[in-house]
Design a protein around this motif. Structure first.
Motif, PDB file in Angstrom:
ATOM      1  N   UNK A  11     -19.965   7.987 -19.961  1.00 46.97           N
ATOM      2  CA  UNK A  11     -20.712   7.926 -18.721  1.00 46.97           C
ATOM      3  C   UNK A  11     -19.877   7.384 -17.585  1.00 46.97           C
ATOM      4  N   UNK A  12     -18.592   6.986 -17.830  1.00 44.64           N
ATOM      5  CA  UNK A  12     -17.727   6.497 -16.765  1.00 44.64           C
ATOM      6  C   UNK A  12     -17.120   7.681 -16.012  1.00 44.64           C
ATOM      7  N   UNK A 171     -13.535  10.939 -12.102  1.00 53.66           N
ATOM      8  CA  UNK A 171     -13.941   9.571 -12.430  1.00 53.66           C
ATOM      9  C   UNK A 171     -14.708   8.914 -11.295  1.00 53.66           C
ATOM     10  N   UNK A 172     -15.559   7.955 -11.670  1.00 55.78           N
ATOM     11  CA  UNK A 172     -16.313   7.213 -10.659  1.00 55.78           C
ATOM     12  C   UNK A 172     -15.397   6.326  -9.833  1.00 55.78           C
ATOM     13  N   UNK A 173     -14.206   6.006 -10.350  1.00 56.57           N
ATOM     14  CA  UNK A 173     -13.300   5.117  -9.621  1.00 56.57           C
ATOM     15  C   UNK A 173     -12.902   5.671  -8.259  1.00 56.57           C
ATOM     16  N   UNK A 177     -12.973   3.651  -4.637  1.00 55.78           N
ATOM     17  CA  UNK A 177     -11.855   3.554  -3.695  1.00 55.78           C
ATOM     18  C   UNK A 177     -12.259   4.003  -2.292  1.00 55.78           C
ATOM     19  N   UNK A 178     -12.972   5.117  -2.200  1.00 54.14           N
ATOM     20  CA  UNK A 178     -13.374   5.613  -0.883  1.00 54.14           C
ATOM     21  C   UNK A 178     -14.403   4.678  -0.241  1.00 54.14           C
ATOM     22  N   UNK A 179     -15.281   4.093  -1.062  1.00 55.59           N
ATOM     23  CA  UNK A 179     -16.264   3.142  -0.534  1.00 55.59           C
ATOM     24  C   UNK A 179     -15.581   1.908   0.038  1.00 55.59           C
ATOM     25  N   UNK A 180     -14.394   1.589  -0.487  1.00 51.22           N
ATOM     26  CA  UNK A 180     -13.632   0.433   0.011  1.00 51.22           C
ATOM     27  C   UNK A 180     -12.810   0.782   1.246  1.00 51.22           C
ATOM     28  N   UNK A 181     -12.877   2.046   1.674  1.00 50.23           N
ATOM     29  CA  UNK A 181     -12.186   2.449   2.888  1.00 50.23           C
ATOM     30  C   UNK A 181     -10.797   3.008   2.668  1.00 50.23           C
ATOM     31  N   UNK A 182     -10.408   3.250   1.426  1.00 44.96           N
ATOM     32  CA  UNK A 182      -9.099   3.844   1.149  1.00 44.96           C
ATOM     33  C   UNK A 182      -9.164   5.337   1.453  1.00 44.96           C
ATOM     34  N   UNK A 183      -8.205   5.835   2.202  1.00 44.32           N
ATOM     35  CA  UNK A 183      -8.249   7.232   2.647  1.00 44.32           C
ATOM     36  C   UNK A 183      -7.962   8.198   1.505  1.00 44.32           C
ATOM     37  N   UNK A 184      -8.498   9.398   1.616  1.00 37.46           N
ATOM     38  CA  UNK A 184      -8.294  10.442   0.605  1.00 37.46           C
ATOM     39  C   UNK A 184      -6.812  10.701   0.374  1.00 37.46           C
ATOM     40  N   UNK A 185      -6.030  10.609   1.444  1.00 34.84           N
ATOM     41  CA  UNK A 185      -4.599  10.882   1.312  1.00 34.84           C
ATOM     42  C   UNK A 185      -3.860   9.856   0.478  1.00 34.84           C
ATOM     43  N   UNK A 206       1.198   3.392  -6.637  1.00 38.06           N
ATOM     44  CA  UNK A 206       1.409   1.946  -6.704  1.00 38.06           C
ATOM     45  C   UNK A 206       0.482   1.271  -7.701  1.00 38.06           C
ATOM     46  N   UNK A 207      -0.673   1.886  -7.943  1.00 31.90           N
ATOM     47  CA  UNK A 207      -1.649   1.288  -8.848  1.00 31.90           C
ATOM     48  C   UNK A 207      -2.537   2.373  -9.441  1.00 31.90           C
ATOM     49  N   UNK A 208      -2.968   2.150 -10.677  1.00 33.78           N
ATOM     50  CA  UNK A 208      -3.857   3.071 -11.370  1.00 33.78           C
ATOM     51  C   UNK A 208      -5.188   2.367 -11.579  1.00 33.78           C
ATOM     52  N   UNK A 209      -6.262   2.950 -11.055  1.00 39.05           N
ATOM     53  CA  UNK A 209      -7.583   2.335 -11.038  1.00 39.05           C
ATOM     54  C   UNK A 209      -8.444   2.868 -12.187  1.00 39.05           C
TER      55      UNK A 209
END
Length: 300
Positions: A11-12, A171-173, A177-185, A206-209
């Motif tokens: 369900x993730x 993935x829901x992650x 990320x987008x809800x936190x304001x991180x751009x699609x690019x 730089x990081x894997x969520x």
């Protein structure tokens, strides 16, 4: 196992995959008659399990939640459930493998008594089966290079640093990320967990969520990487806990309630909880909050 072949089944994620190569354990036909709604027609189900000395459980062969290794049933759910059923007077788990999509139908058909696979508690599943109270939550974390050179702690820090984040396809992650304001690019899509680890190693991201549980397990087989402290992301002010639990047939509330009583003794004891399932990547950060209730999670 170094990968999670089908996180979507929890369900993730929303995509699916296939796990095979394991045979169903024999001797798992239901021992008592059932009514039309799948409930037991004679006596207490727990009394029946005590008398026969075992409980039939289903798992989906997904590490670290419930999987087979060297002929042994391992993982968070079987380890926790074995402890609980022993406390209830049932000494043995008798496992059978099922593809993820067949777990609840098999439970409804009486092929086993409990789903022991760390299944996510979501409303549409609650309509078909009974869930225990949450046995874990799945906070989020980031896999980064050793030493965490960008000093990342959560999605706000990732946004401020302008880093490139990797997420699993479907993935829901990504929504976190987008809800936190991180751009699609700045968000890159990957197909499986090992792809994410490899992308961090090579510097492509730089990081894997992903969930801290999944990343801690993945880190065991990937040197030069580390996992940040876990955090709980929010969407529109709502915390995203992604809790999971054991699953029972409708009509077996008495068995579910007895299970919950023993489960609470474990989840309210941080040290015991970590001692039992810490080796599978579960820790104090995955213990469900006391006010997180299945009844609320099951509401549409």
């Amino acid at each position: 196992m170094s990968e999670f072949p089908n996180l979507s089944r929890r369900g993730f994620l929303t995509r699916t995959a296939t796990v095979g190569g394991l045979l169903t354990v024999p001797g798992l036909l239901a021992a008592c008659s059932k009514t039309d709604n799948g409930s037991d027609s004679a006596g207490s189900k727990l009394d029946q399990l005590k008398e026969q000395g075992y409980v039939k459980v289903a798992y989906a062969n997904e590490a670290p939640y419930g999987y087979e290794e060297d002929g042994q049933l391992k993982g968070e759910a079987p380890t926790l459930h074995r402890e609980i059923f022993k406390a209830l007077g049932v000494d043995e788990l008798r496992p059978t493998f099922s593809e993820w999509n067949g777990l609840i139908p098999g439970l409804q058909a009486g092929k086993y008594d409990v789903i022991s696979a760390g299944m996510a508690i979501i409303p549409d599943r609650c309509e078909k089966a009974l869930f225990s109270e949450p046995e874990f939550i799945s906070p989020t974390a980031m896999m980064v290079k050793k030493g965490n050179p960008k000093n990342l702690t959560d999605l706000a820090s990732a946004k401020d640093a302008g880093v490139t984040i990797g997420v699993m396809s479907g993935a829901v992650e990504k929504s976190y990320a987008t809800a936190a304001g991180i751009s699609e690019g700045d968000i890159k899509t990957l197909q499986k967990p090992q792809d994410g680890a490899d992308a961090v190693k090579s510097g492509r991201i730089d990081a894997f969520l992903l969930t801290s549980i999944s990343l801690n397990w993945l880190a065991k087989n990937n040197s030069g990487l580390e996992v940040t402290e876990a955090f709980v992301p929010e969407i529109d002010g709502v915390k995203q806990y992604s809790p999971g639990g054991a699953v029972f047939r409708k009509g077996q509330e008495e068995l579910r309630d007895a299970f919950n009583t023993q489960l609470k003794k474990i989840t309210s004891d941080d040290e015991r909880y970590v001692q039992l399932i810490g080796e599978y990547g579960f820790g104090k950060e995955t213990i469900p909050p006391a006010d997180l209730k299945t009844a609320d999670l099951c509401k549409a």
